[in-house]
Design an enzyme around this catalytic site. Structure first.
Site, PDB file in Angstrom:
ATOM      1  N   ASP A   8      -6.581   7.019   1.769  1.00  0.00           N
ATOM      2  CA  ASP A   8      -6.146   7.336   3.132  1.00  0.00           C
ATOM      3  C   ASP A   8      -4.767   7.947   3.181  1.00  0.00           C
ATOM      4  O   ASP A   8      -4.334   8.449   4.217  1.00  0.00           O
ATOM      5  CB  ASP A   8      -6.087   6.045   3.962  1.00  0.00           C
ATOM      6  CG  ASP A   8      -7.437   5.656   4.507  1.00  0.00           C
ATOM      7  OD1 ASP A   8      -8.236   6.549   4.798  1.00  0.00           O
ATOM      8  OD2 ASP A   8      -7.670   4.432   4.649  1.00  0.00           O
TER       9      ASP A   8
HETATM   10  C1  GLC Z   1      -2.389   3.056   5.706  1.00  0.00           C
HETATM   11  C2  GLC Z   1      -2.569   2.175   4.501  1.00  0.00           C
HETATM   12  C3  GLC Z   1      -3.920   2.378   3.887  1.00  0.00           C
HETATM   13  C4  GLC Z   1      -4.959   2.245   4.958  1.00  0.00           C
HETATM   14  C5  GLC Z   1      -4.662   3.231   6.089  1.00  0.00           C
HETATM   15  C6  GLC Z   1      -5.690   3.231   7.194  1.00  0.00           C
HETATM   16  O1  GLC Z   1      -2.378   4.370   5.316  1.00  0.00           O
HETATM   17  O2  GLC Z   1      -1.601   2.374   3.546  1.00  0.00           O
HETATM   18  O3  GLC Z   1      -4.137   1.463   2.841  1.00  0.00           O
HETATM   19  O4  GLC Z   1      -6.225   2.473   4.411  1.00  0.00           O
HETATM   20  O5  GLC Z   1      -3.414   2.936   6.623  1.00  0.00           O
HETATM   21  O6  GLC Z   1      -5.576   2.102   8.004  1.00  0.00           O
HETATM   22  C1  GLC Z   2      -7.690   0.674   2.598  1.00  0.00           C
HETATM   23  C2  GLC Z   2      -8.832   1.189   3.441  1.00  0.00           C
HETATM   24  C3  GLC Z   2      -9.825   1.982   2.638  1.00  0.00           C
HETATM   25  C4  GLC Z   2      -9.118   3.010   1.799  1.00  0.00           C
HETATM   26  C5  GLC Z   2      -8.005   2.379   0.960  1.00  0.00           C
HETATM   27  C6  GLC Z   2      -7.214   3.390   0.176  1.00  0.00           C
HETATM   28  O1  GLC Z   2      -8.173  -0.339   1.755  1.00  0.00           O
HETATM   29  O2  GLC Z   2      -9.517   0.142   4.111  1.00  0.00           O
HETATM   30  O3  GLC Z   2     -10.746   2.624   3.480  1.00  0.00           O
HETATM   31  O4  GLC Z   2     -10.074   3.635   1.006  1.00  0.00           O
HETATM   32  O5  GLC Z   2      -7.124   1.680   1.799  1.00  0.00           O
HETATM   33  O6  GLC Z   2      -6.373   4.145   0.979  1.00  0.00           O
END
Ligand code: GLC
Ligand code: GLC
Length: 827
Positions: free
Chosen positions: A484
């Site tokens: 993300d």
């Molecule tokens: C932030 C977090 C990530 C998460 C994303 C979406 O970017 O670092 O881990 O998946 O938010 O909520």
């Molecule tokens: C968080 C989110 C997941 C994502 C991950 C890496 O765990 O829930 O959807 O893939 O962060 O950013």
């Protein structure tokens, strides 16, 4: 340092001090009513939706940590204490917390009075049942007072935490004997109420927080408890609570047992009130209270709960030379997979329950971990998820569990999303042999008028990737892929702008994202997931379509080797300027973990030795004693063109943290490549049971995975490299649970459901003499013995099924056969 121990026979983790390095929690409930409970009885409860139907209040990120819970207070002649130590924190003579499968037992002893409290949520029941057993272990009579305590949340957890001008004036309660009711808004727009009961007479109660605690006191010194007497307060607005007060005298050796129930009730609109039109109709509440009104009924409920878990955990069991592996596989990893399935990413001590809905990619991946336990609910979940897909194969990134509709605030265009649907559907069919799922009519965007069979959903998922390629023939990165925080299109220099949903004006005209930025991770996920789609087509006799899809996979592999092989590992991406990300040529972030495992598992460049070269590079650059970091070296500067990733200090989260979810992909890949020792090394670096000895460093629960562990670069930004290295964060709700279950059971132990039957192809540490496993699969029992006389890691030399030799390593499925005795010899 340890703070407890595993009691495998009882499937419990036993915590022996209340001062754990972080609150260590458990989950109660599997259907509608859920509670979180820490080892000091902190936590909260909700019904189905942690935001919209919150029952008790919790203060996240509080000072001190873990404030709010269900508390029992004892005032024993001026000595005030809690059996769970907190919140009063009087030193106890004895303390123990046992977190088990769906229940928690907390025992405290002080001045010869022992109080044992067992908390659980029964099956098919909307309430938390708490049995309190008080024992006078001394030699003289004891008289003391007992207070219970729960603080009501005014239902919508988000509104409850910010709309104070209204919420300070809406609280309403009702008191009926020993039952304290929370009926805020019940007269008006709600058809539900909650209650807190005890199966005995009481000597008083409080329902108004400030009367019980005192405006200038805290949970640690409530005025009523200090005074040794309830005030019989009646909440009217402000903060409604429920506290029972009872004076108890126990002779030496005498035991008293009380059962408290924290319940939730929904009423038909025309039956909400008694004849006076004001008093709650308590018929349903009374039936609930009666259901667990005695210790015998309580025991019966606990037995039923145990039977439920015996059944779920009896489907797959192993006995290996390593008891840590056994307790992870047989108990805790499977347990965590079920909790993650039930809660997705909604409510933990890190997820506030008010933010996200269910993630498209997250929930599809969760299926991989629990599908063998409850295939019917897996099917239902897959259908819910697929129903939010768009006709072109794109997907809403999240959907709301209450409405099951896609969430338009976050929208779509996450490049990896569609591929996870191919994996979850395949996993379901491999487990159950139920090909009928492919024929189910599934809507797009919840619109039944444009529904198509599930098979078409797989097709549009597959071609969504093929139809959205960039200049190197690699998939467009779009808003983000699995990571993300790699946002090659959504970067902005305005504070507060979302990295995932912001539309950079540069790309607005192109549909919201760059048509240059490409994700190698999605390319390799495509070559990994895609063959499942091809196999499904072949099984259905659609050979032409299968060949067409296979050609796309082959082309992608070629494109990867041409444009995304960096010589010793695979690149991470091309950014919107067409520059390489995750390459030797980069100054920082030269290598990333995410594309590597899927590339290895789909044999990309295998003929050129890409698999072993990549594994060597991973071992050299990413591995640490606490797991594999996500990228290396960590970013020390801000790279605006990459989006969120470099906003984290080095060593945390997606910037070179140990993101345990993707460690599993490398464990799988190493096992796949025959490197059983390497696979097991990475497995044991992060598997919770293996971190137990270093709980003081790891901090989070030694029985469940967390999302992240501080990486080797943690602290480097402040010149203290190594600070917080190994420290776990964000425990419980993470895709790590499912993927590590897959890694250990299907890749290392190698017991893998396949379309045609159960496959057994282990890749284990060479020292192991073998292991045994039992697996229920498509209605039959498989008793598997794996022998490793020559101490290899991988390679099935012979396979015997019910005394007959079989070629290969798939046990052909035979309808009607109920027992398969399987002997696998490696060599
Ligand atoms: C932030 C977090 C990530 C998460 C994303 C979406 O970017 O670092 O881990 O998946 O938010 O909520
Ligand atoms: C968080 C989110 C997941 C994502 C991950 C890496 O765990 O829930 O959807 O893939 O962060 O950013």
């Amino acid at each position: 340092m340890k703070f407890g121990f595993f009691d495998d026979a009882n499937r419990e983790y036993v915590i022996t001090t209340p001062r754990t390095p972080y609150p260590w929690i458990n989950y109660l409930g599997t259907q509608g009513f859920f509670s979180l409970i820490s080892n000091t009885a902190g936590g909260y409860s909700f019904y189905k939706d942690a935001r919209l139907r919150r029952i008790t209040r919790y203060r996240y990120n509080n000072v001190p940590i873990d404030m709010g819970g269900r508390y029992f207070y004892i005032n024993d002649n001026g000595t005030i204490w809690n059996p769970g130590w907190s919140p009063v924190k009087t030193e106890l003579d004895e303390y123990e917390c046992r977190h088990g499968m769906g229940y928690t037992k907390i025992t405290g002893k002080k001045n010869d009075l022992k109080v044992n409290v067992t908390f659980f949520v029964p099956q098919d029941y909307d309430g938390e049942v708490q049995q309190v057993v008080l024992t006078n272990e001394g030699s003289s009579e004891k008289t003391f007072s007992l207070f219970s305590f729960a603080e009501w949340c005014l239902w919508d957890a988000q509104d409850d935490s910010n709309n104070f001008q209204r919420n300070f004036s809406t609280g309403r309660v009702e008191v009926d004997g020993s039952v304290l009711y929370h009926k805020t808004e019940y007269r008006d727009r709600r058809d539900h109420f909650a209650f807190y009961s005890v199966n005995d007479t009481i000597d008083g109660y409080d329902t108004d927080r400030d009367s019980f605690i005192g405006l200038y006191n805290g949970f640690n010194n409530p005025e009523a408890v200090l005074a040794g007497k309830a005030t019989n307060s009646f909440a009217d607005g402000w903060a409604p609570i429920a506290s029972h007060y009872k004076k108890i005298t126990l002779k030496p050796g005498e035991v008293k047992t009380l059962v408290f129930i924290l319940g939730y009730v929904e009423m038909p609109v025309d039956q909400k009130f008694e004849a006076d039109g004001k008093t709650i109709n308590k018929v349903k509440a009374k039936a609930m209270i009666d259901k667990y009104s005695t210790p015998e009924k309580f025991e019966a409920g606990m037995k039923e709960l145990k039977a439920y878990w015996d059944k779920l955990l009896g489907i797959f069991t192993v006995t290996t030379p390593d008891d840590k592996v056994d307790r992870m596989v047989n108990i805790w990893n499977q347990y965590q997979c079920m909790v993650t399935f039930n809660l997705s990413r909604s409510a933990s001590y890190f997820e506030s329950g008010i933010g996200r809905g269910m993630g498209f990619r997250d929930s599809n991946q969760d299926v991989l971990g629990f599908v063998h336990q409850i295939p019917d609910r897996a099917k239902e979940r897959i259908i819910d998820i697929a129903s939010t897909q768009f006709p072109d194969g794109g997907c809403y990134h999240q959907y709301q569990p209450l409405t099951k509709k896609g969430n338009s605030d976050i929208g779509g265009d996450f490049s990896d999303d569609p591929l996870w649907l191919i994996l979850s559907v395949s996993a379901y069919i491999k487990e159950t042999g139920d090909w009928g799922l492919l024929d189910e009519m599934i809507p797009y965007d919840n619109d039944m008028s444009i529904a198509q069979p599930m098979l078409e959903h797989l097709k549009v998922s597959f071609y969504h990737i093929v139809n959205n390629l960039g200049p190197h023939g690699l998939p467009l990165a779009m808003r983000a892929d699995w990571n993300d925080c790699i946002n090659l299109s959504c970067y902005s220099d305005t504070p507060g702008e979302s990295f995932q949903t912001y539309t950079n004006p540069k790309f607005a005209a192109e549909g919201g994202y760059s048509k240059i930025a490409e994700s190698v991770m999605v390319a390799t996920l495509f070559t990994y997931a895609g063959p499942n789609y091809v196999e499904i087509l072949k099984h259905l006799g659609k050979d032409d379509e299968a060949a067409k899809a296979q050609a796309e996979i082959d082309k992608m592999k070629k494109n990867i080797m041409e444009s995304a092989w960096d010589g010793d590992w695979f690149l991470r991406a091309y950014d919107a300027n067409g520059e390489k990300m995750g390459s030797k040529e980069c100054e920082e972030g030269k290598i990333f973990i995410e594309p590597q495992g899927f590339a290895i598992m789909s044999d990309v460049g295998k003929d050129q030795g890409a698999d072993l070269k990549t594994l060597a590079a991973i071992d050299e650059r990413l591995n640490t004693k606490y797991g594999l970091v996500l990228n290396n070296p960590a970013y020390t500067k801000y790279y605006i063109q990459y989006g969120e990733i470099s906003t984290y200090p080095g060593g945390y989260k997606e910037n070179a943290g140990i993101f345990t979810h993707n460690n599993a992909w490398i464990i799988c890949a190493a096992a796949y490549a025959g490197q059983g020792d390497q696979a097991f090394k990475y497995y044991s670096e992060i598997a919770p049971a293996f971190t137990e000895e270093t709980s003081d460093i790891h901090k989070t629960e030694p029985y469940v995975y967390g999302q992240m562990i501080g990486g080797k670069d943690a602290g480097s930004d402040i010149g203290q490299t190594g600070k917080n290295f190994g420290q776990g964060k964000n425990s419980w709700l993470t895709g790590t649970a499912a993927w590590n279950m897959v890694a250990i059971s299907q890749y290392i132990l190698g017991v893998q459901p396949d379309f045609d039957g159960l496959k057994v192809d282990p890749s284990i540490p060479h020292e192991w003499d073998g292991f045994t496993a039992t697996r229920q699969f498509r209605g039959a029992n498989y008793n598997i013995t794996v022998k490793n006389p020559n101490h290899v890691c991988k390679g099935v030399k012979s396979l015997e099924v019910n005394g007959k030799a079989i070629d290969g390593c798939v046990i052909p499925y035979e309808a009607g056969t109920k027992e398969f005795n399987v002997v696998v010899t490696l060599g």
